[in-house]
Design a protein around this motif. Structure first.
Motif, short mmCIF file in Angstrom:
data_model
loop_
_atom_site.label_atom_id
_atom_site.label_comp_id
_atom_site.label_asym_id
_atom_site.label_seq_id
_atom_site.Cartn_x
_atom_site.Cartn_y
_atom_site.Cartn_z
N LEU A 55 0.94 -1.45 -0.03
CA LEU A 55 0.04 0.05 -0.18
C LEU A 55 0.87 1.18 0.27
O LEU A 55 1.63 1.25 1.09
N PRO A 56 1.23 1.97 -0.69
CA PRO A 56 1.68 3.32 -1.67
C PRO A 56 0.74 3.84 -0.78
O PRO A 56 -0.20 4.08 -0.74
N VAL A 57 1.33 5.23 -0.07
CA VAL A 57 0.64 6.48 -0.22
C VAL A 57 0.23 7.31 -1.54
O VAL A 57 -0.58 7.65 -1.79
N ASP A 58 1.31 7.04 -2.27
CA ASP A 58 0.59 7.46 -3.73
C ASP A 58 0.28 6.31 -4.24
O ASP A 58 1.43 5.88 -4.99
N GLY A 59 -0.57 6.26 -5.59
CA GLY A 59 -0.80 5.03 -6.22
C GLY A 59 -1.25 4.53 -6.14
O GLY A 59 -1.96 3.95 -4.58
N ASP A 60 -1.44 3.19 -7.29
CA ASP A 60 -2.79 2.13 -6.86
C ASP A 60 -1.92 0.82 -5.74
O ASP A 60 -0.38 0.32 -5.94
N PRO A 61 -2.89 0.39 -4.62
CA PRO A 61 -2.66 -1.04 -4.48
C PRO A 61 -2.03 -2.29 -4.96
O PRO A 61 -2.62 -1.59 -5.98
N VAL A 62 -0.92 -2.98 -4.99
CA VAL A 62 -0.77 -4.16 -5.60
C VAL A 62 -0.88 -5.00 -4.19
O VAL A 62 -0.56 -4.80 -3.04
N PHE A 63 -1.84 -6.38 -4.64
CA PHE A 63 -1.51 -7.03 -3.60
C PHE A 63 -0.49 -8.51 -4.49
O PHE A 63 -0.94 -9.05 -5.25
N VAL A 64 0.47 -9.43 -3.53
CA VAL A 64 0.93 -10.68 -3.62
C VAL A 64 0.07 -11.69 -3.54
O VAL A 64 -0.24 -11.97 -1.97
N ILE A 65 -0.13 -12.27 -4.16
CA ILE A 65 -1.21 -13.47 -3.71
C ILE A 65 -0.65 -15.15 -4.38
O ILE A 65 -0.26 -15.00 -5.37
N ARG A 66 -1.15 -15.98 -3.68
CA ARG A 66 -0.55 -17.26 -4.43
C ARG A 66 -1.79 -17.68 -5.32
O ARG A 66 -2.41 -17.72 -4.69
N GLN A 67 -0.80 -18.66 -5.95
CA GLN A 67 -2.22 -18.68 -7.42
C GLN A 67 -3.99 -19.32 -6.72
O GLN A 67 -4.31 -19.21 -7.18
N LEU A 68 -3.52 -19.80 -6.02
CA LEU A 68 -4.42 -21.05 -5.36
C LEU A 68 -5.82 -20.17 -5.37
O LEU A 68 -6.74 -20.30 -5.27
#
Length: 389
Positions: free
Chosen positions: A65-78
């Motif tokens: 979660l950055p202060v500016d910009g879109d969040p990204v979620f790191v997740i297992r494929q399943l």
């Protein structure tokens, strides 16, 4: 990645606007702390900010979660399809079994241009192994501490969150009623737990963050003991404590029973617990320090002569929980020395209990919400020691 017929956000516990507000407030706190980006690994904080929930949180997941910009979620494929169903986040970085998830995370951070920024992680989270932290530090340099950024927001529940707690409290009421009704000579501790969990789940509960704490006879005199097939006999105490869950929000309840007439010391201890709980509740209102209800409880117990049997906090925050706990004690406690002031929307479980170790435990509890003028008790079960003839 093709998501088939899975609909984005279809399983979400809240509307997108609720998460947008939470993320905005978290970003404000990050900026105020002088941080540029937060890596969130705790399942409770992840759920609070995104809605993502899965029993598979034992595998690595992280919200960047950055202060500016879109969040990204790191997740297992399943877990990716679960993520789509539960969240409104568009950007997911999916790793495969066999890949190094921490190395994958650091690559995501670098690819997003965040590696040179002031990066922080929730260092005091349940699910941050030392090896993960050291690996991130080796790749990214100094890692700041984001502990408390999200937790401070979670401490005060929104109206939508309080609705979840009301549902959970209704489920735990159903479970406790069934458990108390099952306390009979010849019943086993397993019978009690089967009744409790069956009734709570039938009423609507999902899987709980922790198992019920149910014990009988001399076993009840050991704190945090739970069911182990023992058969209840005439003259036995029975101790019952459980939580129930609605959309990961937990309410909890503790009650006590006795087969036949309890000994005088047990009755006296139970009265002390009831009086201590009542005294604590009388102090719960906005602006009061968290230690005040605890001190009121402790004063009643001290006056009754049971100081040595009560060496613990009065209560703890409740709300979002995953195993291994049904509480939010890592966020806020009602205990001596805690000067944080109570605010409307805070929720707590207050479980005063007394015991003679190795003989019996008695106790009573309530889950409550702080209101603008005082507090609201969520449960409806009578607080008396149930005497079963």
């Amino acid at each position: 990645m093709d998501i088939g017929s899975v609909v984005q956000g279809s399983e979400s516990a809240f509307p997108k606007s609720e998460y947008d507000g939470r993320v905005a407030r978290a970003r404000q706190r990050l900026a105020a702390a002088g941080l540029d980006v937060m890596v969130v690994t705790g399942p409770e904080n992840i759920f609070y900010l995104t809605g993502q929930q899965t029993p598979g949180y034992y595998t690595f997941q992280a919200l960047v979660l950055p202060v500016d910009g879109d969040p990204v979620f790191v997740i297992r494929q399943l877990e990716y399809f679960n993520f789509i169903a539960n969240t409104f986040i568009a950007d997911a970085a999916v790793y495969q079994d066999g890949e190094d998830p921490v190395g994958f995370l650091t690559k995501v951070i670098r690819d997003k241009g965040l590696a040179g920024k002031r990066v922080a992680i929730d260092k005091r989270g349940w699910f941050l192994p030392i090896a993960v932290y050291e690996a991130l530090q080796a790749e990214l340099g100094t890692i700041g501490d984001a502990a408390g950024i999200v937790e401070a927001l979670r401490a005060i529940k929104s109206p939508l969150e309080l609705e979840k707690l009301d549902y959970a409290a209704a489920y735990v009421d159903a479970g406790m009623k069934a458990g108390l009704a099952a306390v009979k000579p010849g019943a086993t501790e397993n019978d009690l737990v089967a009744a409790m969990m069956g009734a709570a789940i039938a009423a609507g509960s999902e899987y709980m963050g922790m198992e019920p704490l149910v014990s009988s006879g001399s076993r009840s005199g050991v704190p945090h003991g739970t069911w182990k097939r023992r058969r209840i006999e005439a003259g036995d105490p029975a101790f019952l404590e459980m939580a129930a869950c609605h959309d990961r929000y937990h309410a909890a309840l503790m009650r006590s029973a006795w087969l036949g007439a309890p000994p005088a010391v047990a009755s006296d201890m139970m009265k002390a617990c009831q009086d201590a709980l009542a005294a604590a509740l009388d102090e719960i209102r906005p602006g009061v320090a968290c230690e005040v209800p605890h001190l009121a409880c402790q004063a009643v117990i001290d006056k009754a002569g049971y100081t040595d049997a009560f060496r613990k906090r009065l209560g703890y925050s409740v709300g979002i929980s995953f195993a291994p706990d049904w509480g939010e004690g890592a966020i806020l406690n009602l205990n001596k020395g805690v000067k944080t002031e109570l605010q409307p929307g805070m929720a707590f479980h207050l479980p005063p209990a007394l015991r003679i170790y190795g003989r019996f435990t008695v106790g009573v509890s309530e889950t409550i919400v702080v209101t603008p003028t005082g507090h609201r008790v969520l449960g409806t079960i009578d607080r008396a020691l149930l005497q079963v003839d």
